[in-house]
Design an enzyme around this catalytic site. Structure first.
Site, PDB file in Angstrom:
ATOM      1  N   GLU B  50       0.806  -1.222   0.000  1.00 23.70           N
ATOM      2  CA  GLU B  50       0.000   0.000   0.000  1.00 23.70           C
ATOM      3  C   GLU B  50       0.840   1.274   0.000  1.00 23.70           C
ATOM      4  O   GLU B  50       0.388   2.317  -0.453  1.00 23.70           O
ATOM      5  CB  GLU B  50      -0.972   0.008   1.180  1.00 23.70           C
ATOM      6  CG  GLU B  50      -2.115  -1.004   1.044  1.00 23.70           C
ATOM      7  CD  GLU B  50      -1.773  -2.367   1.623  1.00 23.70           C
ATOM      8  OE1 GLU B  50      -0.584  -2.634   1.909  1.00 23.70           O
ATOM      9  OE2 GLU B  50      -2.708  -3.184   1.789  1.00 23.70           O
ATOM     10  N   PHE B 112     -11.409  -6.701  14.531  1.00 23.80           N
ATOM     11  CA  PHE B 112     -10.405  -7.257  13.631  1.00 23.80           C
ATOM     12  C   PHE B 112     -10.022  -6.221  12.569  1.00 23.80           C
ATOM     13  O   PHE B 112     -10.885  -5.650  11.912  1.00 23.80           O
ATOM     14  CB  PHE B 112     -10.938  -8.524  12.959  1.00 23.80           C
ATOM     15  CG  PHE B 112      -9.982  -9.081  11.945  1.00 23.80           C
ATOM     16  CD1 PHE B 112      -8.728  -9.539  12.328  1.00 23.80           C
ATOM     17  CD2 PHE B 112     -10.319  -9.123  10.600  1.00 23.80           C
ATOM     18  CE1 PHE B 112      -7.827 -10.038  11.387  1.00 23.80           C
ATOM     19  CE2 PHE B 112      -9.438  -9.626   9.659  1.00 23.80           C
ATOM     20  CZ  PHE B 112      -8.183 -10.092  10.060  1.00 23.80           C
ATOM     21  N   GLN B 113      -8.739  -5.971  12.424  1.00 22.95           N
ATOM     22  CA  GLN B 113      -8.190  -4.998  11.469  1.00 22.95           C
ATOM     23  C   GLN B 113      -8.774  -3.607  11.655  1.00 22.95           C
ATOM     24  O   GLN B 113      -8.972  -2.866  10.701  1.00 22.95           O
ATOM     25  CB  GLN B 113      -8.379  -5.484  10.025  1.00 22.95           C
ATOM     26  CG  GLN B 113      -7.624  -6.791   9.784  1.00 22.95           C
ATOM     27  CD  GLN B 113      -7.383  -7.087   8.334  1.00 22.95           C
ATOM     28  OE1 GLN B 113      -8.220  -6.822   7.489  1.00 22.95           O
ATOM     29  NE2 GLN B 113      -6.234  -7.670   8.032  1.00 22.95           N
ATOM     30  N   LYS B 162     -17.448  -0.260   6.783  1.00 28.12           N
ATOM     31  CA  LYS B 162     -18.067  -1.262   5.922  1.00 28.12           C
ATOM     32  C   LYS B 162     -19.583  -1.068   5.815  1.00 28.12           C
ATOM     33  O   LYS B 162     -20.168  -1.249   4.748  1.00 28.12           O
ATOM     34  CB  LYS B 162     -17.762  -2.656   6.452  1.00 28.12           C
ATOM     35  CG  LYS B 162     -18.329  -3.743   5.551  1.00 28.12           C
ATOM     36  CD  LYS B 162     -17.598  -5.062   5.682  1.00 28.12           C
ATOM     37  CE  LYS B 162     -18.220  -6.047   4.690  1.00 28.12           C
ATOM     38  NZ  LYS B 162     -17.269  -7.007   4.177  1.00 28.12           N
TER      39      LYS B 162
END
Ligand SMILES: Cc1cc2nc3c(=O)[nH]c(=O)nc-3n(C[C@H](O)[C@H](O)[C@H](O)COP(=O)(O)OP(=O)(O)OC[C@H]3O[C@@H](n4cnc5c(N)ncnc54)[C@H](O)[C@@H]3O)c2cc1C
Ligand SMILES: Cc1ncc(C[n+]2csc(CCOP(=O)(O)OP(=O)(O)O)c2C)c(N)n1
Ligand SMILES: [Mg+2]
Lengths: 160, 564
Positions: B50, B112-113, B162
């Site tokens: 990235e 998570f993440q 999300k």
């Protein structure tokens, strides 16, 4: 030199940390900071006390203006303005001292906001000098706890 | 009609005119990547790290003048972009970075993440956003592009949870941006312009010190016109290279720590210094108290914080370089008869500068027989006729590129100036090649820096981007070694560096690898590279202990240069 800066910002999460992050990231100092919402729901107001030479104060003001969420910045120091701080102080007071505490409270127009058999809690408002003076006197009697706000400040209306 | 967050996202990019994005997928951005398969108007370049995506977007922006865009997932995807964002921030490069984020109800739960990328990048973005509701998405994206490209440009990050990406709404695409607290001032105050010109016309020893702002505001023509009409010599910063045509008689080369003798001497002895879109960086001023000690200073800059930050100036002008310079040029036409008759003092000044140029030109030991890194750069310049887009890594390679590849147009020089981020040059070159498919793009690299993003060779090969890399391989972290040589008694602590066989490495990736070990091998290698329509890695085994000269030691005033 000490400067009192008035800052209007968007009332959004994260904005305060943009302001304080600017100060810590660039090594400017903050002596005190007061934040609260305003009459306009979308705007918060910060009164900020800082210190530095002319070049640093100029940078502080310009850098604050550069933040996208900062709406208005005014250095109140050179203007005619009112400044107030508040402190809550819990004083240990027994027997003869109880009267002494109330006398001091009266002289400095403090309010008694809580009473117990061996303490008084006072609310003091005024300039920082006044607060320091009162606290100095109460210290000789016995202070259990103090909390202080930073300065709030507002420009005086210009007289015609 | 209701659209999903991903559909709105892509519609917004389309509306902003985005054609290329650099990115890397992951869990929370799956929906966007899925939608991408139905968005033929955007080409996505899959990088291998990235950081590469961020630098590629940056290089794309520098070469094209447009806003660069990248898209990554949450957590590690987001943190990997940080060096790229900070590079763009320090150099005022407009880009928009989209990061995925965990769903809003999970934010703050160490999901998570999850990482607070808005918090992490607050000090290295011009502005950033966490989109909390799909209703805000179209407005925020429009604002992000607006903020990135206007005023003093810079990177803007937009964090996309999300559930926002998956949410649905009937979007309202705003036509105009309204941010009450953001109104950059482009128009320079005519009174200040007038004052500035009066001062300039009285000057005996004027010098222009131009910077990255000239490139960003596309003002190099106006600058050239202005300098020519008044016969004022021009130096630029590392970031300003290309803002003034290098092979010009008024050109002084770069100033600063590794600037030319004559540029630094001119600034030191100037009586009027005209700073245009430059920010008095410490690599340029040296010992600040002794910077341009005889000069009255005029400073044109769009960002008020740049003005009187390090050096107090006499005539501050807040505004766009192009606006200010065209006002100046109009005034010159109105006030100054052509051709202008130069005062004897001004003529003597130009003669004095010519004398400095003759006494101490940029040079190196050409007679040694060794393969010198400067020679390689000179050859690159000669064989490309100065027409390549040059990116650089960081260190000696960067300085030799700046000194010996004479950039003659804006947007042809891509270098991480403010952050000095090793690993910038190669992905930036990839971005530039995407923006300018018909141009020759060369990354002038060091053996150390190239290994920081070498994995992007796969990207270049996969997308058929014929970027060339010229490694000035000195087997050292050369710039650090130079300081050790000069100031730490030659104790080369952790700077000698082993590298793999770059030729074989290039071949493994499906690129072409070439090597030159002697001066006479340089030209054939460069010619073959230029004539090859695929990525090429050139390994130039240069003299290991060469130093970049001139050099102003840290903390010294600019006229006290080491010359050899
Ligand atoms: C190893 C190394 C060595 C270096 N050595 C040198 C050296 O010898 N010499 C050198 O010069 N640099 C050197 N640098 C680079 C240096 O660190 C700085 O990045 C550089 O000097 C800054 O250039 P600048 O002043 O043009 O500012 P930039 O970072 O390009 O900033 C641009 C300025 O223009 C303003 N601006 C932006 N847009 C506009 C507009 N539209 N209108 C008006 N103003 C605008 C901005 O507000 C800003 O103030 C070196 C870097 C490295 C890594
Ligand atoms: C990411 C990063 N880490 C460390 C540095 C410090 N640094 C500056 S120049 C340099 C040496 C670079 O070596 P190389 O790429 O071989 O270039 P050379 O100077 O030898 O041309 C280093 C380590 C940096 N600029 N960036
Ligand atoms: Mg090296």
């Amino acid at each position: 030199m000490r400067h009192v800066i008035s800052v209007s910002v968007d009332n959004e999460p994260g904005v305060l940390s943009r302001v304080t992050g600017l100060f810590s990231g660039r090594g400017f100092n903050i002596e005190s900071l007061c934040v609260a919402a305003t009459m306009n729901q979308e705007v918060s107001h910060i009164t900020l006390v800082t210190a530095g030479n002319e070049m640093i104060i100029e940078q502080i003001i310009k850098q604050l203006r550069k933040l996208i969420n900062v709406i208005k910045v005014v250095d109140l120091t050179p203007t005619d303005h009112v400044e107030r701080e508040m402190a809550l102080v819990k004083v240990k007071a027994e027997d003869r001292q109880r009267a002494e505490v109330l006398r001091i409270a009266d002289i400095f127009r403090c309010r008694v906001v809580d009473v117990s058999p061996n303490t008084y809690t006072l609310e003091i408002t005024g300039t920082s000098e006044k607060l320091n003076a009162v606290l100095g006197l109460l210290k000789t009697i016995g202070i259990q706890e103090v909390v202080r706000t930073g300065s709030l400040a507002m420009q005086r209306t210009k007289k015609e | 009609m209701k659209l999903t967050g991903s559909q709105i996202f892509l519609k917004c990019l389309e509306r902003e005119g985005v054609k290329h994005i650099f990115g890397f997928p992951g869990g929370v951005v799956l929906d966007i990547y899925d939608e991408l398969t139905r968005a033929p108007f955007i080409k996505h370049f899959l990088v291998r790290h990235e950081q590469g995506a961020a630098h590629a977007a940056d290089g794309y922006s520098r070469a094209s003048g447009k806003v660069g865009v990248c898209l990554v997932t949450s957590g590690p995807g987001a943190t990997n972009t940080v060096s790229g964002i900070a590079s763009a921030y320090m150099d005022s490069i407009p880009m928009v970075v989209f990061t995925g984020q965990v769903p809003t109800p999970l934010i703050g739960n160490d999901a998570f993440q999850e990482v607070d990328i808005v918090g992490i990048t607050r000090p290295c973005t011009k502005h950033n956003y966490l989109v909390k509701h799909v209703d805000d998405l179209a407005r925020i994206i429009h604002e992000a592009f607006h903020i990135a490209r206007t005023g003093r440009p810079g990177p803007v990050l937009v964090d996309l949870p999300k559930d926002v990406i998956q949410g649905q709404t009937v979007p309202k695409f705003p036509e105009r941006v309204r941010i009450k607290s953001y109104n950059p001032n482009y128009h320079a105050n005519p009174k200040q312009i007038k004052k500035a010109l009066d001062l300039i016309l009285k000057a005996h020893r004027p010098v222009i010190y131009a910077g990255g702002g000239v490139i960003l505001s596309k003002a190099s023509e106006e600058l050239t016109k202005f300098a020519q009409s008044l016969e004022i010599p021009v130096t630029t910063t590392l970031m300003g290279l290309g803002g003034f045509p290098a092979p010009h008689r008024l050109w002084l080369g770069m100033l600063g720590m590794h600037g030319t003798y004559f540029a630094n001497m001119s600034v030191h002895h100037a009586d009027v210094l005209i700073a245009i879109g430059s920010r008095f960086d410490d690599r340029v001023t040296g010992k600040i108290e002794e910077f341009a000690p005889h000069a009255k200073i005029i400073h044109i800059d769009i960002d008020p914080t740049s003005i009187s930050k390090n050096v107090v100036v006499d005539i501050p002008i807040v505004g766009d370089c192009q606006d200010a310079l065209s006002q100046l040029n109009e005034l010159v036409v109105a006030q100054v008869p052509t051709p202008r008759e130069l005062s004897p003092a001004h003529q003597a000044w130009l003669a004095e500068i010519d004398q400095w140029k003759r006494e101490h030109p940029l040079t190196y030991d050409r007679a040694s027989g060794d393969l010198k890194p400067q020679f390689v750069v000179e050859k690159l310049y000669e064989l490309t006729q100065g027409n390549a887009i040059i990116s650089t890594e960081v260190g000696q390679n960067q300085m030799w590129a700046a000194q010996f590849y004479h950039i003659n147009r804006p947007n042809r020089w891509l270098s991480s100036g403010g952050l000095g981020c090793m690993g910038y040059g190669f992905p930036a070159a990839i971005g530039a090649q995407v923006a300018c498919p018909d141009d020759l793009v060369i990354d002038i690299a060091g053996d150390g820096s190239i290994q920081m993003n070498i994995q992007e060779l796969a990207t270049a090969v996969e997308y058929d981007l014929p970027v060339k890399v010229a490694i000035l391989n000195n087997s050292f972290l050369g710039m650090v070694r130079q300081w050790q040589q000069l100031f730490y008694d030659r104790r080369y602590s952790q700077t000698p560096m082993w590298s793999p066989d770059f030729v074989k490495l290039a071949e493994a990736y499906g690129a072409l690898g070439l090597r030159a070990e002697k001066p006479e091998e340089v030209e054939p290698v460069i010619r073959e590279a230029i004539n090859t329509r695929k990525p090429v890695l050139m390994d130039f085994r240069v003299a290991p202990e060469e130093c970049v000269m001139p050099m102003v030691p840290a903390g010294a005033p600019m006229h006290k240069m080491l010359l050899t």
